[in-house]
Design an enzyme around this catalytic site. Sequence first.
Site, PDB file in Angstrom:
ATOM      1  N   LYS A  73       0.841  -1.184   0.000  1.00 23.36           N
ATOM      2  CA  LYS A  73       0.000   0.000   0.000  1.00 23.36           C
ATOM      3  C   LYS A  73       0.883   1.242   0.000  1.00 23.36           C
ATOM      4  CE  LYS A  73      -3.671   2.304   2.665  1.00 23.36           C
ATOM      5  NZ  LYS A  73      -4.578   2.214   3.823  1.00 23.36           N
ATOM      6  N   SER A 149      -9.260   2.929   2.579  1.00 26.10           N
ATOM      7  CA  SER A 149      -8.244   3.509   1.733  1.00 26.10           C
ATOM      8  C   SER A 149      -7.305   2.480   1.092  1.00 26.10           C
ATOM      9  CB  SER A 149      -7.410   4.502   2.549  1.00 26.10           C
ATOM     10  OG  SER A 149      -6.725   3.853   3.615  1.00 26.10           O
ATOM     11  N   SER A 173     -10.287   0.935   6.760  1.00 26.06           N
ATOM     12  CA  SER A 173      -9.574   0.896   5.483  1.00 26.06           C
ATOM     13  C   SER A 173      -9.002  -0.446   5.090  1.00 26.06           C
ATOM     14  CB  SER A 173      -8.455   1.944   5.488  1.00 26.06           C
ATOM     15  OG  SER A 173      -8.991   3.236   5.501  1.00 26.06           O
TER      16      SER A 173
END
Length: 485
Positions: A73, A149, A173
């Site tokens: 990520k 996210s 997220s």
Amino acid sequence: MDEVLSLDAVGQAEAVRNGVVSPREPAEAAIARIEALDGELNAVIHRRFEQALAEIDDIPEDALFRGVPILLKDMGWESAGDPCGSGSKILDGVVADHDSHGTAALRRAGFVILGRTNVPELGTTITTEPLAFGPTRNPYDPAYSVGGSSGGSAAAVAVGMVPVGTASDGGGSIRIPASMCGLVGLKPTRGRVSHGPSLAESWGGLSTTGVLTRTVRDTAALLDLLSEMMPGDPYAAPAWRRPLAEEVGADPGRLRIGLVTVHPRGDVPEDTEATAAVTRTAELLDSLGHEVVPAHPEALGDPEFPMYHGALISANVAAELETVAAWRGRPVELAELEPHNRLVADAGRSMTATDYLAALRLLNGYRRRMARWWTAGSGTTGFDLLLTPTLAVAPFPLGWISDDEVYLALERAGLGAAFTAPFNSTGQPAISLPVHRTAEGLPVGVQFVAAAGREDLLVRIAAQIEASVSFEHGPFKHGPFRHFR
């Protein structure tokens, strides 16, 4: 190699270890799939293919996950020499000078890091549509969001680019993208995975790091790998009795599980798909011998919770901008941010220290009120688990959360995270499981929440559900998704 890519991380590692494939072949196949699909999916925003392939020869033969490809990520999860943009133009040119604790652990285990995945700007919303990099599209339907996210990682894992993508969770997220993309997503207990060496905590302790996977055994194995404290960490999660990998398939016993389908706060409309997913799961749990009753912590309905939670995020975002300003030698102007983040940052900049501490004190009280509802084991007065929807709204299309209507965008993001955000504040572990699909074929997950430190219980119940339904709505039970053939 399509067959190899359909394996989970444990399966790919076994294929390498047993000589079925060479240590290079899984990474080469993953690269080919990224190149074939990512033009439309837009999950991988930074590629390091040449470096990754060059690093494979240096992986020790006895490394547990030798040759297994992975994506990081692009928020936290620093990898030395690579960009770290957090979905924002304000970080153009930032290159990490070190590996994070988690990245270093992955390298030692033999994972091959192929690149970094898309995120919303500064990770402050539940959809992955940053202006800096463009939207990530859902493999089940490219018109739909992947959540956020950790949306780029979720899309990449769901479509089979890699078996595991790293993630983080400050309000949902990990769990929300897991729900939107039909994956397993476990948010660990606060302090379980270190934010070191550069950070002590993230978002005032709200955010934790973890992974997105297609199987429960991968989730367990990766958390075993990542769960190690660093000197100076401010939190310590309770130790497990044994590795999580040994909990996969272990009998969870007869559990007392509270059930909630409609958010008790009163301002979150019921979603029929979320209700269907939870109801279906409750019926399965009943058939497995568990006691499932409508119940939830009274504090879950606290109408002031969103204000406390938002205050911590706003203050921490404002502080992060000061760090960026110091790095680049000039202030970050609000006009440089996306409209919703202008509001978030402005709110943070306007807070006083006493405002922040008041919010923190209220959240600490909220955590104690919530925690009393759980017990460490089965009992007649307390509960072992709470079952809720993961996402409080139906799967939504790209653009549904839009800065064209910025206040509506913030409201919709808050509603979507209504069931997930409370457990960032409490620090409890929670997992989203892929148990349902809409009539249109879009995934819908359910969330289980355990007492602090009880990821072992979440893994046991998740594995029991996985074995009972084989996650029939998961990505590889019906072959590649209809659009990505």
